[in-house]
Design a protein around this motif. Structure first.
Motif, PDB file in Angstrom:
ATOM      1  N   UNK A 166       0.831  -1.204   0.000  1.00  0.00           N
ATOM      2  CA  UNK A 166       0.000   0.000   0.000  1.00  0.00           C
ATOM      3  C   UNK A 166       0.870   1.259   0.000  1.00  0.00           C
ATOM      4  N   UNK A 167       1.950   1.255   0.745  1.00  0.00           N
ATOM      5  CA  UNK A 167       2.854   2.405   0.770  1.00  0.00           C
ATOM      6  C   UNK A 167       3.448   2.672  -0.614  1.00  0.00           C
ATOM      7  N   UNK A 168       3.763   1.591  -1.320  1.00  0.00           N
ATOM      8  CA  UNK A 168       4.426   1.714  -2.620  1.00  0.00           C
ATOM      9  C   UNK A 168       3.445   1.837  -3.777  1.00  0.00           C
ATOM     10  N   UNK A 169       2.150   1.681  -3.497  1.00  0.00           N
ATOM     11  CA  UNK A 169       1.159   1.797  -4.555  1.00  0.00           C
ATOM     12  C   UNK A 169       1.018   0.554  -5.404  1.00  0.00           C
ATOM     13  N   UNK A 170       1.365  -0.607  -4.835  1.00  0.00           N
ATOM     14  CA  UNK A 170       1.208  -1.873  -5.560  1.00  0.00           C
ATOM     15  C   UNK A 170      -0.156  -2.454  -5.181  1.00  0.00           C
ATOM     16  N   UNK A 171      -1.062  -2.508  -6.132  1.00  0.00           N
ATOM     17  CA  UNK A 171      -2.407  -3.026  -5.887  1.00  0.00           C
ATOM     18  C   UNK A 171      -2.434  -4.496  -6.297  1.00  0.00           C
ATOM     19  N   UNK A 172      -2.356  -5.359  -5.292  1.00  0.00           N
ATOM     20  CA  UNK A 172      -2.117  -6.787  -5.489  1.00  0.00           C
ATOM     21  C   UNK A 172      -3.421  -7.558  -5.666  1.00  0.00           C
ATOM     22  N   UNK A 173      -3.277  -8.842  -5.992  1.00  0.00           N
ATOM     23  CA  UNK A 173      -4.444  -9.706  -6.209  1.00  0.00           C
ATOM     24  C   UNK A 173      -5.390  -9.708  -5.010  1.00  0.00           C
ATOM     25  N   UNK A 174      -4.926  -9.874  -3.756  1.00  0.00           N
ATOM     26  CA  UNK A 174      -5.870  -9.852  -2.631  1.00  0.00           C
ATOM     27  C   UNK A 174      -6.657  -8.544  -2.533  1.00  0.00           C
ATOM     28  N   UNK A 175      -5.983  -7.420  -2.733  1.00  0.00           N
ATOM     29  CA  UNK A 175      -6.683  -6.137  -2.686  1.00  0.00           C
ATOM     30  C   UNK A 175      -7.718  -6.045  -3.799  1.00  0.00           C
ATOM     31  N   UNK A 176      -7.354  -6.473  -4.991  1.00  0.00           N
ATOM     32  CA  UNK A 176      -8.278  -6.407  -6.122  1.00  0.00           C
ATOM     33  C   UNK A 176      -9.459  -7.352  -5.927  1.00  0.00           C
ATOM     34  N   UNK A 177      -9.243  -8.488  -5.245  1.00  0.00           N
ATOM     35  CA  UNK A 177     -10.373  -9.354  -4.901  1.00  0.00           C
ATOM     36  C   UNK A 177     -11.292  -8.657  -3.911  1.00  0.00           C
ATOM     37  N   UNK A 178     -10.722  -7.933  -2.956  1.00  0.00           N
ATOM     38  CA  UNK A 178     -11.540  -7.207  -1.984  1.00  0.00           C
ATOM     39  C   UNK A 178     -12.370  -6.130  -2.664  1.00  0.00           C
TER      40      UNK A 178
END
Length: 296
Positions: A203-215
């Protein structure tokens, strides 16, 4: 193998990174693949496994540099210790050294496979960097990036083990995807105390990962306000709390279990029961480990 420079400082730096520990999953997968396919752990296979790990170690130097990380596994990173320029060169040296050893001590096909995977690592990492803080990043974008930056090396770990390694390549790639998704999940759903390292770094680096995108699929409006910009530490803490109350953990683990089923279905017949148990049990073991580390 990693300490073969005529410059002592490069030898010390590369040797420290290569000997820093870790799970050694990628070279272990090389050795397991050789045994699973009826081969033996010959000196050529051991060298191929070492080249795989050296590529992984060199890529970690570059990752730390890109992330401006000061520590890894409780030890100062090379960029923190030597500065960015020298750390970059050490990482380059380790990747190049792996390629040279593969070419001289394994075979041309193995060297070509490892050279190709370095290209994939660079492309996957570049794609992720190009999509930082992008609120329109898609699930498919994230999968494509981690397939390149992480799963490709797991696939290559199988390919370099045996002439019939292609029969294990899909298993290696799918496990690599599982491995990265679970790592990303723990960054959002575990604690620094449990992991031994800070959380919320993506989140600090702005990487929107698979778990976040699932949420985001189930909590679109509430979470979208946090995307597309740098967050304060208070905002990160708030977002982590919301994610942990969401369906993110359950949805991510369910997705990984599906990948695990596909990985197991792709395995060839394995005559050695010990190796079969290891390979069939590996994906579920990592999923269970991640589940045990998330915040209840």
């Amino acid at each position: 193998m990693s300490t073969s420079s005529r410059l002592p400082l490069i030898n010390r730096a590369a040797g420290r990174i290569a000997g820093a520990g870790g799970k050694r999953l990628r070279p272990a997968l090389t050795l397991a693949t050789a045994l699973a396919l009826g081969g033996s752990v010959s000196s050529r296979v051991v060298t191929a496994a070492a080249c795989v790990e050296l590529i992984h170690a060199g890529s970690l130097v570059h990752d730390d540099l890109m992330d401006n990380a000061a520590e890894r596994r409780g030890v100062r990173t090379l960029n923190a210790e030597l500065g960015d320029a020298r750390a970059l060169v050490v990482g380059d040296f380790m990747l190049a050294r792996a390629g040279l050893v593969a070419l001289s001590s394994t075979s041309k096909p193995v060297a070509e496979t490892l050279a190709a995977v370095v290209v994939e690592l660079a492309e996957g990492q570049f794609q992720e960097a190009a999509e930082l803080f992008d609120p329109d990043r898609t699930f498919e974008d994230a999968l494509r990036s981690i397939t390149g930056k992480t799963a490709a090396l797991f696939r290559a770990s199988c390919l370099v083990a045996h002439p019939a390694g292609r029969s294990m390549a899909e298993y290696g790639e799918r496990f690599g995807v599982i491995f990265q998704i679970l790592d990303d999940l723990l960054d959002l759903a575990s604690t620094a105390e449990r992991l031994g390292k800070p959380v919320g770094n993506d989140l600090r680096q702005g990487v929107y990962t698979v778990p976040l995108l699932l949420a985001l699929r189930h909590d679109h409006d509430d979470l979208r306000s946090f995307l597309g910009r740098r967050l304060s530490e208070d905002e990160i803490a708030s977002l982590l709390a919301r994610l942990r109350r969401s369906r993110m953990v359950d949805d991510t683990l369910e997705y990984c279990r599906g990948l695990a089923s596909d990985a197991l279905a792709s395995l060839p017949v394995i005559a050695d029961p010990r190796i079969a148990r290891v390979l069939y049990g590996l994906p579920s073991a990592y999923i269970d480990r991640a589940q045990a580390l998330v915040v209840a």
